[in-house]
Design a protein around this motif. Sequence first.
Motif, mmCIF file in Angstrom:
data_model
loop_
_atom_site.group_PDB
_atom_site.id
_atom_site.type_symbol
_atom_site.label_atom_id
_atom_site.label_comp_id
_atom_site.label_asym_id
_atom_site.label_seq_id
_atom_site.Cartn_x
_atom_site.Cartn_y
_atom_site.Cartn_z
ATOM 1 N N PHE B 24 0.051 -0.834 -10.332
ATOM 2 C CA PHE B 24 1.222 0.027 -10.093
ATOM 3 C C PHE B 24 0.857 1.459 -10.445
ATOM 4 O O PHE B 24 0.359 1.742 -11.538
ATOM 5 C CB PHE B 24 2.408 -0.431 -10.957
ATOM 6 N N PRO B 45 -1.841 -1.032 -2.261
ATOM 7 C CA PRO B 45 -1.034 -1.922 -1.398
ATOM 8 C C PRO B 45 -1.787 -3.148 -0.857
ATOM 9 O O PRO B 45 -1.213 -4.242 -0.877
ATOM 10 C CB PRO B 45 -0.554 -0.983 -0.284
ATOM 11 N N PRO B 46 -3.039 -3.023 -0.411
ATOM 12 C CA PRO B 46 -3.706 -4.240 0.087
ATOM 13 C C PRO B 46 -3.909 -5.298 -1.003
ATOM 14 O O PRO B 46 -4.091 -6.468 -0.704
ATOM 15 C CB PRO B 46 -5.070 -3.729 0.587
ATOM 16 N N GLY B 48 -1.632 -6.088 -3.067
ATOM 17 C CA GLY B 48 -0.300 -6.530 -3.487
ATOM 18 C C GLY B 48 0.281 -5.616 -4.543
ATOM 19 O O GLY B 48 1.288 -5.933 -5.174
ATOM 20 N N GLY B 49 -0.359 -4.474 -4.742
ATOM 21 C CA GLY B 49 0.107 -3.521 -5.748
ATOM 22 C C GLY B 49 1.022 -2.479 -5.134
ATOM 23 O O GLY B 49 1.366 -2.532 -3.947
ATOM 24 N N TYR B 50 1.401 -1.510 -5.946
ATOM 25 C CA TYR B 50 2.405 -0.527 -5.537
ATOM 26 C C TYR B 50 1.938 0.894 -5.803
ATOM 27 O O TYR B 50 1.430 1.197 -6.883
ATOM 28 C CB TYR B 50 3.716 -0.741 -6.308
ATOM 29 N N TYR B 51 2.143 1.737 -4.801
ATOM 30 C CA TYR B 51 2.045 3.186 -4.975
ATOM 31 C C TYR B 51 3.417 3.732 -4.668
ATOM 32 O O TYR B 51 3.962 3.500 -3.580
ATOM 33 C CB TYR B 51 1.021 3.797 -4.007
ATOM 34 N N LEU B 72 3.260 -5.372 -14.794
ATOM 35 C CA LEU B 72 2.129 -4.819 -14.038
ATOM 36 C C LEU B 72 1.454 -3.701 -14.839
ATOM 37 O O LEU B 72 2.128 -2.797 -15.333
ATOM 38 C CB LEU B 72 2.598 -4.243 -12.702
#
Lengths: 277, 377
Positions: B24, B45-46, B48-51, B72
Amino acid sequence: MGLTYRDYLREELFPQMWCAGCSHGISLTAVARAMAALKLDPAETVVVTGIGCWGKADDYFKTHSFHGTHGRALSFATGIKVANPRLKVLVLMGDGDGVTIGGNHFIHTARRNIDVTAVITNNFNYGMTGGQYSSSSPEGTISTTSLYGTAEPGFDICELARAAGATYVARTTPYHVTQMDKLLAEAIQHKGFSVVEIISSCPTFFARYNYKVTAVEMMRLFKERAVDRERYDALTAAEKAGCFLTGRLHREEKEDFHTKYARLQQQAKARAEREVV
Amino acid sequence: MAEFKFLQGNEACVEGAVAAGARFFAGYPITPSSEVAQAASVKLPPLGGYYIQMEDEIASMAAIIGASLSGLKSFTATSGPGFSLMQENLGMAIMGEVPCVIINVSRGGPSTGLATKQAQGDVMQSRWGTHGDHAMIVLTPSSVQECFDQTVRAFNLSEKYRCPVIVLTDKTIGHLRERIEVRGPEEIEVIDRKKPDCAPSQYKSCAPDDDGVAPLPSYGDRHLLRINSSMHGEEGFLNDSPANATALVRRLWDKIEKNVSYIGKIEGYRLEGAETVIIAFGIAARAARRAVTLARAGGIRVGLVKLLTLWPFPYAQIREALDPNCRSLLVAELNMGQLVLEVERLFKDKKILRVNKWSGEDILPGEIMAALKEAGC
């Protein structure tokens, strides 16, 4: 699970810390009743607060909780919800916390349509710091920092929320407890950013300086001045200024941030795999 | 599997974060740290994380705190004025004991100052920027490889001690490109926060184990987590009693300051017989190393202590590394003299020399050489 609203509250801490006649206790139990009505699992529920009188509410809940810095509650909540979309996140803020110091975070949380519920008790002033005017105080408000009245109009919190992109917006008062319970439950169930504004009484400061009435008389005032959309629309502009438009004011079905972001993650993953090949 | 890549320091920080398990990132664009955000927006993102790009640095810091508590590993990056805006919630992370990492790519100040130029002016802001008594862990890479390694270490320390950790780089290191070894999670030490092993009903969010650190569940776990920015007792509820305030602030301090032997990290270079030792970090340590090589070639007995941990100040490690012949210390830094204040405070038995520059340019080895000569070394 058969929980009642009392199972969500730490009654051992009662009486509550708020002033005699403050309406926050009514709002507190209404939130707990909404939790019970929806059978929320306390372990999957997070109550997020900031600073202010209403910001003390987290201490009374038997759920996960986060009590943080002034005005930033929605930004903490954004991180909490995005990182674990299973959670029900309730953000309890006053008018100072939620739309004054936190105004920027408020409009951006609405714009993103983050799936959290903001419960904003609006008593038109900063109670905890001694009754100063806030961004929701109506023009001309008398407060401890505006003995001569204010030269600035106040925000209409519900209009602000709707314009910024909130997908559920409602307003109620502490007199209309049944309506409050219903609107809170609807808002929590709503997928997307939901806002419930609770017009509140601050008998210690705002009500005393401006309405010049007691807490009991404030309840009568809420009863008489709260009008639904139909009645409100028929009023003149001058009449509208003395009333509170209440009820569910806006609801729309729109994909929330997380639904869109999950799709974006899938696309990013597929693209990354293609590029490796 | 380790890979060799030609990367910027800013990009290497993101590689290190991902290897350490970060999923994250919340941030706000600012020069010269923006490449950290850009790389995070591509990498996470690829996986499964977040920006998520927030409305300002206040919200960015808040969002990583929230995400960390939902389980996270989280980080942000900023510079100059953005770092100033983060100070409020940096204190929140200290008081709430929330693991998170802040990459601060420093630039010239005060205020918006020198947006695209170099400085090490945040020595004291990184230590004391947020209000109140507190300890702070600040790590200082001086190469692109160290950006990777120190970011990994930052996550590990933040998880171990339940606290924010700052990776303090600078404009030159952030934009420098070097060939580095990017190691995978299986090739590095990865420390995860300790989770409670008691029954949920017994759990208290802020009751420390013997190491001064309380186990940390995530929101959504059966153990109810109560995080509180105000003075709180072991259960996380408000407690403003004098005894509690005294004990809590002490514990938050001690869990860092009493572990300097683990957190502190320095690297010595040519310290044998060194009569003068340069103390430096970040890009200034690179110039200092070159100056030492040149000075030694000219017969001047000089060495270098490079700080990989700036705060807590690794005093004992430096003291131990110095040769008995060391009579003077030269602190080279890109500011008007901040780190030197701590060195003067602790090394009263040494003559203290300074090389300072705040023009937006880097210190050159020749400038350090000149200072050595002027001091009669």
